[in-house]
Design a protein around this motif. Structure first.
Motif, PDB file in Angstrom:
ATOM      1  N   ARG A  49      18.212   7.055  37.862  1.00 32.34           N
ATOM      2  CA  ARG A  49      19.213   6.256  37.163  1.00 32.34           C
ATOM      3  C   ARG A  49      18.754   4.809  37.079  1.00 32.34           C
ATOM      4  NH1 ARG A  49      24.070   8.648  36.073  1.00 32.34           N
ATOM      5  NH2 ARG A  49      24.600  10.572  37.208  1.00 32.34           N
ATOM      6  N   TYR A 187      19.779   7.368  32.314  1.00 29.68           N
ATOM      7  CA  TYR A 187      19.290   8.276  33.356  1.00 29.68           C
ATOM      8  C   TYR A 187      18.234   9.183  32.766  1.00 29.68           C
ATOM      9  CZ  TYR A 187      22.381  11.780  31.232  1.00 29.68           C
ATOM     10  OH  TYR A 187      22.999  12.628  30.355  1.00 29.68           O
ATOM     11  N   CYS A 189      16.221  12.966  33.818  1.00 34.79           N
ATOM     12  CA  CYS A 189      16.273  14.120  34.715  1.00 34.79           C
ATOM     13  C   CYS A 189      14.955  14.895  34.703  1.00 34.79           C
ATOM     14  CB  CYS A 189      17.414  15.056  34.305  1.00 34.79           C
ATOM     15  SG  CYS A 189      19.052  14.303  34.312  1.00 34.79           S
ATOM     16  N   ARG A 205      16.985   9.874  42.672  1.00 29.55           N
ATOM     17  CA  ARG A 205      17.944  10.507  43.579  1.00 29.55           C
ATOM     18  C   ARG A 205      17.703  12.011  43.608  1.00 29.55           C
ATOM     19  NH1 ARG A 205      23.693   7.850  41.587  1.00 29.55           N
ATOM     20  NH2 ARG A 205      23.241   5.658  42.085  1.00 29.55           N
ATOM     21  N   GLN A 223      28.472  10.042  44.631  1.00 26.18           N
ATOM     22  CA  GLN A 223      27.223   9.909  43.887  1.00 26.18           C
ATOM     23  C   GLN A 223      26.457  11.221  43.846  1.00 26.18           C
ATOM     24  OE1 GLN A 223      25.511   6.612  46.155  1.00 26.18           O
ATOM     25  NE2 GLN A 223      25.666   5.289  44.363  1.00 26.18           N
ATOM     26  N   ASP A 227      25.651  13.226  40.411  1.00 22.77           N
ATOM     27  CA  ASP A 227      24.275  13.508  40.013  1.00 22.77           C
ATOM     28  C   ASP A 227      24.057  15.000  39.786  1.00 22.77           C
ATOM     29  OD1 ASP A 227      23.632  10.852  40.076  1.00 22.77           O
ATOM     30  OD2 ASP A 227      22.709  10.896  42.058  1.00 22.77           O
TER      31      ASP A 227
END
Length: 599
Positions: A49, A187, A189, A205, A223, A227
């Motif tokens: 992020r 963000y 991924c 993360r 969080q 996520d």
């Protein structure tokens, strides 16, 4: 039942697998796909992020006490020498330059083909020998949004079409219409998240760490759950092309590792049913799904993941809770040990490789481990390309001789070699009021059979004393398997299980692991036990995807769906105590599923 006995399996998958999504979350990777697919998407289970926090942290869940202590270092060196003695290679402190210098010089000067024949005897040679991929830095900027009159949406690099989900697209692009100014993606991924330069304003993360939700003082519960939702939603839209408006027509199967607690499972079910808007969902246990994925009703399942190794026995389609053992190490620890071994032998190039704070370095080490590490006697060496990823610099390549490649995977049997405490498991304080997912807490008689509004008010009644997390540090893989099987307490079942061991997970693909497990398990069995035969069964499919495949089969064959939870029931009432829809019921195979498996 008659239909299941006569139908062609491929037709059954085509008929019922189109609207079932199988989700198998792991600490490092998530396997997800439609049940009708042959193999799932295998995607790094992480998200980066954009951050404006100073000082910037590259990794959100980085543990503060990540330094190896002197005692751990000494234990690691002792473990190395024990392994060296078994593999018939020089000990760690031996001076071997004079005896092998000339031979090594010849190896380095040999052609790649000649060296390959000298250094490896795999039946399945690595595909990327001397051609390990260079991971370029990910593009962290969004491409400009086209004018409203243009209907085509330009894809982000290495990602699928997102035009089906305007909501998701808007969350990733924060630019004004017709603006040509470059904007950071909010963000990123998957693997792209691992390839972001440390100089960019992003923080990585990992919502799951060592087999649990990665909740800590640096990574709040909210969080972590946000996520998880974002990663899964991104996969559903980008990879499976299932938009939000159609989710209610799909069902989800959660194939959950044994390490998760009830509250963690509850939170994942809430994400699937409430946030992702699936019409219904069911939970299956990972070890049990693995047995079914390989067509077995009774087996000892040894699941070697990236960060956790779990052992559990299954008898006639039922997982036996007393046999469950978890070990806090896996494939990523082998990769880190590979780096330590090379640095100790001074074969690693003078580059700043940091598997903890630079995710792209761990990505590279994992590829090297998969290509070159194996278990066999004698010196195992290889020439490989090692890449450097320095801040603000393009990736560099270094042709390097790697040595002692058979030592790191032996850490599965001698875990002190791996130093797993470098990344300890997340704190568990938020789960102290929850029972283990394998413990039976459903035997209380609730008068009236009323429904509880939501899980937050669900009382926990324990039928046996609460035990601490069954995470082992002092035993290796062979001892864990032996302890698990002997815990069944029946000699007939023990004999069957010792001859029905199943190795699954990414680390199970290490060449030479199967004979090593058989040999060491046989020697780990106490002499007074009347067992003299052990066997590891060959997996019918990719070991990393066995549990996912088993979950797909279970979902397709579960005609009655009595254990499934529907979205409306979950949102309104939670779980109905005393009803047929209790997610723990899904640990037991349905009768029609067993009939199908035994055909």
């Amino acid at each position: 039942m008659d239909y299941l006995k006569t139908v062609i399996p491929s037709n059954l998958f085509a008929e019922r697998g189109t609207n079932i999504v199988v989700i198998n979350p792991g600490s490092a990777n998530i396997r997800i796909g439609l049940a009708q697919q042959d193999t799932p998407f295998n995607i790094p289970h992480c998200i980066s992020r954009r951050t404006t926090q100073l000082p910037k942290r590259n990794v959100q869940d980085q543990m503060l006490n990540s330094q190896v202590t002197t005692a751990q270092h000494m234990e690691r060196e002792r473990a190395y020498d024990i392994i060296a003695s078994l593999l018939r290679i020089p000990f760690l402190g031996e001076e071997i330059a004079n005896s092998s210098y000339a031979r090594k010089e010849v190896v380095i000067g040999a052609t790649e083909a000649q060296f390959y024949q000298m250094g490896r005897v795999d039946t399945d040679p690595p595909q990327n020998n001397m051609k390990e991929p260079v991971f370029s830095w990910a593009d962290v900027f969004e491409k400009n949004v086209p004018p409203p009159s243009v209907t085509a949406v330009e894809d982000a690099p290495n990602e699928g079409d997102t035009s089906e989900s305007p909501t998701l697209k808007e969350s990733k692009i924060k630019v004004e219409p017709n603006s040509r100014e470059r904007k950071y993606r909010e963000y990123i991924c998957g693997e792209e998240a691992l390839r972001i330069s440390p100089t960019e304003p992003y923080c990585l993360r990992r919502p799951i760490r060592r087999g649990h939700l990665n909740v800590s003082q640096h990574y709040s519960t909210q969080q972590v759950l946000e996520d998880l939702h974002t990663i899964w939603d991104w996969i559903l839209v980008e990879k499976l092309h299932i938009p939000h408006r159609e989710r209610n027509m799909y069902s989800a199967i959660l194939v959950i590792p044994e390490t998760f607690d009830n509250r963690e499972i509850k939170e994942m079910l809430s994400i699937v049913l409430h946030d992702l808007r699936f019409g219904s969902a069911v939970v299956h246990q990972e070890g049990l799904a693995a047995a079914f994925g390989n067509g077995l009703s009774t087996a000892c399942i040894v699941n070697m993941g990236a960060q956790v190794t779990s052992v559990i026995c299954v008898e006639d389609g039922v997982a036996l809770p007393t046999t469950h053992i978890s070990l806090r190490f896996g494939g990523e620890d082998i990769s880190r040990c590979l780096l330590w071994t090379q640095r100790h032998h001074q074969t690693w190039p003078p580059i700043r490789t940091d598997a903890l704070s630079k995710p792209v370095d761990l990505l590279m080490l994992n590829r090297l481990k998969e290509s070159y590490c194996q278990i066999k006697e004698g010196e195992v060496e290889a020439v490989a390309m090692v890449h450097s990823y320095e801040d603000g610099m393009p990736p560099g390549s270094h042709k390097t001789r790697l040595t002692a490649l058979n030592v790191p995977p032996m850490g599965l049997f001698y875990p002190m070699l791996l130093v797993p405490d470098v990344y300890p498991p997340p704190p568990r304080t938020w789960l102290k009021d929850c029972d283990d997912m394998l413990e039976d807490t459903w035997h209380m008689d609730f008068s009236g059979g009323g429904a509880y509004p939501m899980w937050e008010s669900y009382p926990v009644y324990q039928t046996k004393p609460k035990k601490e997390d069954d995470i082992g540090l002092d035993i290796g893989l062979a001892e864990a398997i032996t302890k698990s099987i002997l815990a069944t307490g029946r000699i007939d079942l023990q004999r069957k299980l010792f001859c029905s061991m199943q190795l699954i997970g990414g680390a199970a693909s290490v060449y030479g692991l199967i004979p090593a497990v058989e040999e060491r398990v046989l020697h780990a069995i106490p002499s007074h036990e009347a067992i003299d035969t052990v066997e590891v069964l060959q997996s019918r499919t990719n070991p990393a995807f066995v549990s996912w495949k088993g979950g797909a089969i279970l979902g397709i064959l579960d005609i009655s769906r009595e254990a499934w939870i529907h979205r409306e029931d979950w949102i309104r009432n939670g779980i109905h105590i005393g009803s047929g829809r209790k997610y723990k019921d899904s640990y037991y195979l349905q009768a029609q599923a067993m009939c199908y498996m035994n055909l």
